[in-house]
Design a protein around this motif. Structure first.
Motif, PDB file in Angstrom:
ATOM      1  N   HIS A 102     -29.417  44.540  -5.442  1.00 53.44           N
ATOM      2  CA  HIS A 102     -29.857  43.922  -6.699  1.00 53.44           C
ATOM      3  C   HIS A 102     -30.268  42.468  -6.484  1.00 53.44           C
ATOM      4  O   HIS A 102     -29.691  41.756  -5.658  1.00 53.44           O
ATOM      5  CB  HIS A 102     -28.854  44.110  -7.840  1.00 53.44           C
ATOM      6  N   ASP A 134     -23.136  39.105  -2.787  1.00 53.91           N
ATOM      7  CA  ASP A 134     -23.359  39.899  -4.008  1.00 53.91           C
ATOM      8  C   ASP A 134     -24.661  39.484  -4.652  1.00 53.91           C
ATOM      9  O   ASP A 134     -24.646  38.650  -5.529  1.00 53.91           O
ATOM     10  CB  ASP A 134     -22.167  39.727  -4.957  1.00 53.91           C
ATOM     11  N   ASP A 135     -25.818  39.996  -4.281  1.00 51.69           N
ATOM     12  CA  ASP A 135     -25.939  41.161  -3.452  1.00 51.69           C
ATOM     13  C   ASP A 135     -27.143  40.982  -2.535  1.00 51.69           C
ATOM     14  O   ASP A 135     -27.812  41.922  -2.153  1.00 51.69           O
ATOM     15  CB  ASP A 135     -26.089  42.370  -4.387  1.00 51.69           C
ATOM     16  N   GLU A 168     -28.373  43.639 -12.549  1.00 56.42           N
ATOM     17  CA  GLU A 168     -27.127  44.369 -12.286  1.00 56.42           C
ATOM     18  C   GLU A 168     -25.930  43.686 -12.946  1.00 56.42           C
ATOM     19  O   GLU A 168     -24.998  44.339 -13.393  1.00 56.42           O
ATOM     20  CB  GLU A 168     -26.893  44.500 -10.773  1.00 56.42           C
ATOM     21  N   GLU A 169     -25.992  42.347 -12.992  1.00 57.52           N
ATOM     22  CA  GLU A 169     -24.852  41.584 -13.508  1.00 57.52           C
ATOM     23  C   GLU A 169     -24.878  41.524 -15.040  1.00 57.52           C
ATOM     24  O   GLU A 169     -25.127  40.481 -15.642  1.00 57.52           O
ATOM     25  CB  GLU A 169     -24.845  40.162 -12.914  1.00 57.52           C
ATOM     26  N   GLU A 195     -24.542  48.431  -2.995  1.00 50.76           N
ATOM     27  CA  GLU A 195     -23.344  47.608  -2.806  1.00 50.76           C
ATOM     28  C   GLU A 195     -22.086  48.391  -3.190  1.00 50.76           C
ATOM     29  O   GLU A 195     -22.161  49.448  -3.801  1.00 50.76           O
ATOM     30  CB  GLU A 195     -23.448  46.361  -3.692  1.00 50.76           C
TER      31      GLU A 195
HETATM   32 ZN   LIG Z   1     -23.282  43.034  -7.248  1.00 48.27          ZN
END
Ligand SMILES: [Zn+2]
Length: 471
Positions: A102, A134-135, A168-169, A195
């Motif tokens: 991501h 991340d990530d 994604e977050e 991930e």
């Molecule tokens: Zn992540």
């Protein structure tokens, strides 16, 4: 003479084959500069979410792929927050494999950073920056593997798809949610890597690798206590805050039943086998069919290794508590929100009934806050070709054993698993000691060892080329 000539021809064909084989192994040392260049470049692009602005990463990655002649498209519902999809074609003998990373990161509190969070500063063997683990690590691993497959012209039995998804977050509707809804045929695959796993180093030594094969499903439950409002000088038995506090206290003291699935059962068994005896005992005991033995281990895990305790059950954590607005007014309502992380096979309706029974107070309404944004899906198979390839790469690259793991948090793999894609979460090696020092994912600072981004690229390559290479 004739025999001799045939022999020579055979020998030379064989050595050509050997050479071709050898030529297909990347020159890892030579690639380090390029890996670091792309890794630092994407780390320096500001995709902190909110607002995300992932377009900068999509365009950078597209530029890199274009230069190599790898076709890719940028797609999205928000022009500032698109996703990228690239594909290398195989002969179609097998269904595709998808690798994802991501492009957004969580936000930062800049005052807490020794090196600015978007600087990608290299110091003391580390790379510092938001997204290092991340990530943008998975993003770099997937990107480098695409470049290598293309450059080495590796014949493929299946298409290899690379996706860099946005949001994604906490805004997966514009990322994986959008892709699954609007572009699923372009990302549909037999297997997916993303991930969620990683390699654990303790005292600088690799101890084991984990592959996330399953994840819990986040749900929210709301408790709303109702009572009679009135003057604060005259206490009432129906006080909503008192009822809510009682309900939350009961939930806090409750521990839902322990239940194992194939992933968690295997995880604790294998973890016991590689752990020092004093802790291995708890991993073994928690699997015991003797309720007393299991309970003692369960209590120890909650106290000492809460992540492991969460893996055993559907977990509930009361995280928001609101009520009242003036000290001299008894409010008629008070509300709390519980973060529920359900085992993938949990029956949502039955679980809600259990919560109501635990609270056992007619003054408190208990309901789900809404549908989960992350659907529940089946675990990825441990007897699959993909899992075996991951185990083999764990041995070859890290010389370590691989444990299947259920993630307590959510990832973009949830949406894909629900569509039948077998997904496996992977990640680079990090020091176990690093997160408590404040360098973990979502922490005040974030970092990764330089050698571990390179090793992770090699791991990606091993797994994907093994699964996709024509055989
Ligand atoms: Zn992540």
């Amino acid at each position: 003479m004739t025999f001799g000539r045939i022999a020579i021809i055979l020998a030379s064909t064989a050595s050509v084959a050997v050479l071709a084989q050898a030529a297909k192994e990347p020159d890892w040392k030579a690639l380090e500069e390029e890996t670091m260049r792309h890794y630092q470049a994407v780390l320096r692009l500001d995709t902190r979410n909110p607002p995300g602005n992932e377009v900068v990463v999509a365009e950078y990655v597209k530029g890199v792929l274009d230069k190599e002649g790898i076709p890719s498209v940028i797609v999205g519902s928000d022009p500032k927050r698109p996703n990228l999809i690239a594909r290398l074609k195989g002969n179609g003998k097998k269904r595709p494999i998808l690798v994802m990373g991501h492009s957004d990161t969580v936000t930062t509190d800049e005052a807490k950073w020794t090196h600015p969070p978007l600087s990608a500063t290299r110091e003391g063997g580390y790379v510092y920056g938001r997204g290092t683990i991340d990530d943008k690590d998975n993003l770099t691993g997937g990107l480098m593997t695409m470049l290598l497959l293309k450059r080495l012209n590796v014949p493929l039995d299946r298409d290899v798809i690379f996706v860099s998804e946005s949001g994604e977050e906490g805004s997966s509707g514009i990322g994986i949610g959008y892709l699954v809804k609007e572009h699923f045929p372009e990302i549909d695959a037999e297997y997916c890597l993303a991930e969620g796993g990683g390699v654990t180093r303790i005292g600088g030594q690799v101890k084991y690798a984990t592959v996330q094969t399953l994840e819990k499903q986040p749900r929210g439950i709301e408790l709303v206590a109702h009572g009679i409002s009135g003057h604060g000088s005259i206490p009432l038995k129906s006080n909503a805050i008192v009822h809510l506090a009682g309900a939350v206290a009961k939930i806090g003291a409750w521990s839902p039943d322990v239940r194992f699935n194939e992933t968690t059962g295997t995880y604790f068994r294998k973890l016991a086998a590689i752990s020092p005896p004093e802790v291995a005992k708890y991993y073994r005991d928690v699997l015991s069919t003797d309720p007393k033995v299991q309970k003692a281990a369960d209590d120890w895990l909650l106290e000492n290794e809460p992540r492991h305790s969460s893996m055993l059950r559907t977990s509930v954590s009361p995280n928001i508590f609101t009520g009242g607005y003036r000290s001299n007014v008894i409010p008629s309502e008070a509300k709390a929100t519980l973060d529920v992380r359900a085992l993938p096979d949990e029956n949502a309706a039955k679980f809600l009934e259990q919560v109501k029974r635990v609270i056992n107070d007619p003054a408190v309404d208990v309901r789900y806050t809404g549908a989960s944004e992350r659907p529940a899906g089946p675990d990825a198979r441990l007897d699959s070709e993909a899992y075996k390839a991951l185990e083999a790469a764990g041995t070859r690259v890290y010389n370590t054993t691989t444990l299947p793991m259920m993630g307590t948090g959510a990832t973009d793999m949830a949406q894909l698993r629900a569509k039948g894609v077998q997904c496996f979460g992977i990640g680079p090696a990090v020091d176990f000691e690093d997160a408590p020092k404040g360098f973990g994912a979502h922490s005040d600072q974030e970092r990764l060892l330089e050698i571990e981004i390179h090793r992770f690229v090699r791991f990606n390559w091993e797994v994907i080329s093994n699964l996709a290479r024509a055989k």
